[in-house]
Scaffold this motif. Sequence first.
Motif, PDB file in Angstrom:
ATOM      1  N   GLY A  43       6.543  84.422 -34.010  1.00 51.47           N
ATOM      2  CA  GLY A  43       6.027  83.088 -33.727  1.00 51.47           C
ATOM      3  C   GLY A  43       4.706  83.206 -33.000  1.00 51.47           C
ATOM      4  N   ASN A  44       3.768  82.288 -33.277  1.00 50.50           N
ATOM      5  CA  ASN A  44       2.475  82.351 -32.603  1.00 50.50           C
ATOM      6  C   ASN A  44       2.164  81.060 -31.867  1.00 50.50           C
ATOM      7  OD1 ASN A  44       1.912  80.790 -34.869  1.00 50.50           O
ATOM      8  ND2 ASN A  44      -0.087  81.700 -35.228  1.00 50.50           N
ATOM      9  N   PHE A  45       1.045  81.050 -31.191  1.00 56.68           N
ATOM     10  CA  PHE A  45       0.657  79.936 -30.335  1.00 56.68           C
ATOM     11  C   PHE A  45       0.304  78.710 -31.176  1.00 56.68           C
ATOM     12  CE2 PHE A  45      -2.377  77.541 -27.738  1.00 56.68           C
ATOM     13  CZ  PHE A  45      -1.728  77.500 -26.515  1.00 56.68           C
ATOM     14  N   GLY A  46       0.816  77.534 -30.759  1.00 59.93           N
ATOM     15  CA  GLY A  46       0.475  76.287 -31.420  1.00 59.93           C
ATOM     16  C   GLY A  46       1.276  75.976 -32.663  1.00 59.93           C
ATOM     17  N   HIS A  54       4.362  75.206 -30.032  1.00 59.68           N
ATOM     18  CA  HIS A  54       4.809  76.449 -29.404  1.00 59.68           C
ATOM     19  C   HIS A  54       3.761  76.939 -28.406  1.00 59.68           C
ATOM     20  CE1 HIS A  54       6.212  80.848 -29.671  1.00 59.68           C
ATOM     21  NE2 HIS A  54       7.144  80.163 -29.027  1.00 59.68           N
ATOM     22  N   SER A  55       4.190  77.201 -27.184  1.00 56.42           N
ATOM     23  CA  SER A  55       3.256  77.463 -26.088  1.00 56.42           C
ATOM     24  C   SER A  55       2.979  78.939 -25.839  1.00 56.42           C
ATOM     25  CB  SER A  55       3.786  76.825 -24.797  1.00 56.42           C
ATOM     26  OG  SER A  55       5.097  77.287 -24.518  1.00 56.42           O
ATOM     27  N   MET A 267      -6.256  75.730 -31.832  1.00 57.19           N
ATOM     28  CA  MET A 267      -5.161  76.015 -30.922  1.00 57.19           C
ATOM     29  C   MET A 267      -5.544  77.079 -29.883  1.00 57.19           C
ATOM     30  SD  MET A 267      -2.727  74.023 -31.527  1.00 57.19           S
ATOM     31  CE  MET A 267      -2.010  72.956 -32.781  1.00 57.19           C
ATOM     32  N   ASP A 268      -6.258  76.655 -28.845  1.00 58.03           N
ATOM     33  CA  ASP A 268      -6.618  77.553 -27.747  1.00 58.03           C
ATOM     34  C   ASP A 268      -5.921  77.180 -26.447  1.00 58.03           C
ATOM     35  OD1 ASP A 268      -8.394  79.489 -28.854  1.00 58.03           O
ATOM     36  OD2 ASP A 268      -9.952  77.957 -28.979  1.00 58.03           O
ATOM     37  N   ARG A 269      -5.539  75.913 -26.284  1.00 54.26           N
ATOM     38  CA  ARG A 269      -5.007  75.436 -25.016  1.00 54.26           C
ATOM     39  C   ARG A 269      -4.063  74.259 -25.280  1.00 54.26           C
ATOM     40  NH1 ARG A 269      -7.246  74.756 -19.434  1.00 54.26           N
ATOM     41  NH2 ARG A 269      -8.787  76.308 -20.047  1.00 54.26           N
ATOM     42  N   LEU A 270      -2.943  74.239 -24.537  1.00 56.64           N
ATOM     43  CA  LEU A 270      -1.975  73.156 -24.662  1.00 56.64           C
ATOM     44  C   LEU A 270      -1.555  72.681 -23.281  1.00 56.64           C
ATOM     45  CD1 LEU A 270       0.400  74.650 -27.405  1.00 56.64           C
ATOM     46  CD2 LEU A 270      -1.281  72.825 -27.729  1.00 56.64           C
ATOM     47  N   SER A 271      -1.243  71.392 -23.186  1.00 61.61           N
ATOM     48  CA  SER A 271      -0.688  70.815 -21.964  1.00 61.61           C
ATOM     49  C   SER A 271       0.759  70.435 -22.226  1.00 61.61           C
ATOM     50  CB  SER A 271      -1.496  69.590 -21.539  1.00 61.61           C
ATOM     51  OG  SER A 271      -0.831  68.905 -20.491  1.00 61.61           O
ATOM     52  N   PHE A 272       1.665  70.854 -21.347  1.00 61.94           N
ATOM     53  CA  PHE A 272       3.083  70.538 -21.541  1.00 61.94           C
ATOM     54  C   PHE A 272       3.344  69.038 -21.453  1.00 61.94           C
ATOM     55  CE2 PHE A 272       3.052  74.968 -20.187  1.00 61.94           C
ATOM     56  CZ  PHE A 272       3.870  75.544 -21.139  1.00 61.94           C
TER      57      PHE A 272
END
Length: 557
Positions: A43-46, A54-55, A267-272
């Motif tokens: 699994g990868n980011f985003g 996915h974080s 997909m470089d940054r995510l906020s929960f």
Amino acid sequence: MKRKRLWRRILLSGITLLVLSSNICAQSERLLYPLHGTPLLSGNFGELRATHLHSGLDFKTGGREGLPVICVKDGMVARVKVSPTGYGNALYIEHEGGITTVYGHLSRFVPRVAKVVREIQYNKESFAIDENLVGRQLFFRAGDTIAYSGNSGSSMGPHLHFEVRETESEHALNPLNYLSVADETGPNVRGVYVYTFSREGVNAGARRVEVKNTGSRVYRGGKISVPAGNVGVGVQADDFMKDSWNKLGVYDMEVSANGEKIFELKMDRLSFDQSPLVNTIKDFHQYREGRYVYLAFGDCQSRLLGASNRQGGFIGVQKDSVVDVAIELLDINGNRSKVLFQLVGRQEAAGLDIPEGAEVLTCDREYNLRSGNYSLCLEAGALAYPVICKPRVCSREKDSTGVVEVFSLTERVYPLLKSARLSVEGDFPDKSVFCLLEEKGRLSPLNTVWRTGGLEASTRVLGEYTIRQDTIAPVILYTGVKGRRVQFRVFDDLSGIASYRVEVNGKWCLFTYDAKNRLLEGSLNEPVFVKGKNRLVLNVKDGVKNEAIFETDVYVK
């Protein structure tokens, strides 16, 4: 004056060089891999998930548990969390440079961490804990073993979940900006989806279009006839890394119409806090059917970090006109795929035939939807897109023995970006529970509370609801002692296992709970066990406080 200007130029040049060098250092900072050996991802980011993006990264462990998990950079343990769901056993390590790394689904911690965890669990008399450990001074060097990989929490198979977070904001950062994996091919395109809309802005339906790989990962979909008006596009796509069969998410996606960019997702940054916004960039109904379709339109998309669109990402198609559409997909290694097709405008879109008693709910308004003694309150901004809603109370067959009352709002289930308050007035039997009515009569219980004169619950979807009474206590199956582990299986009919307590010889005893496998187990090495006969009492409660108690004698040699 000339001398002052000269010194100013020298000073500015020095500052510029300092900034550039610091940026270069930041960009070149690399982390160790959290596992030994060649990294493979499942699994990868985003990646698109049911309730979130996915974080982090999921590292494969070859179906095994117990692999050493490595500290990726010098740091101090900041937090530990133990839970029967979610990340299971998880460790959070804070590092210089403003980042925190997270390691989830662990089987166990190294002894000096495990000692602290056990101490907290016994002090709180709870298996599940979430504790700040900053003051404990648990320091690890890069390369140190901090824990061992496992399958705890909501993991569906042995693997390591790994995250990089910005410490101050707690935003999740793409770990592949700090470490690399082998990937030599661009994303795969499975198909294109074209969405048309009524004059009222309601989705009038999705059409799937096959695409053909014409070489060099350029996919073509030909000419696609659509009603004149606003059109949205989506793409069913995934990615693979070298030597792994697991489907991964797309890193970067851009959509252009007649050469003008109208949508981008990176997909470089995510906020929960933005987790529900996953339903602005995925086709919710296709996802429930197992198809991962990225949407390139929607009025709420720009609220999500990394997503932006122009005029909602909608493509205006005039009658008898042709619009060239290009979709470009990239992975983080720069491998590229492209989709090309044309939208051809035909007759204008028809207006909606709205049933009597129904209305179109729009995203910018709040609503109090009522029928009979039921109501559902929606905040403004709760909907991702306009929806036709017809509140009504009706009867449905429960089984051959009778019917149940249903509060129906929409025939299909639609996602909400904000929780909605669901309530009903009246006298209800004890232990009544609001449930979402799913396909084929399946029930999803909602966390229900009693209010004066009725029931209330919170829901994240719009659909149909019913009330059921949960009067059945949890089921406890004692499976005996295996090795030096005492094991139980625990089940509940509707509202789910809410809590449990194990006492041995009258004292609280640590038992771990694996919710997905319904497994409750403890070790005979726990200090409350003594040689000879031990009296064990297990108390389990469900979500409405139905209680089951099991007692037995356990003998220790």
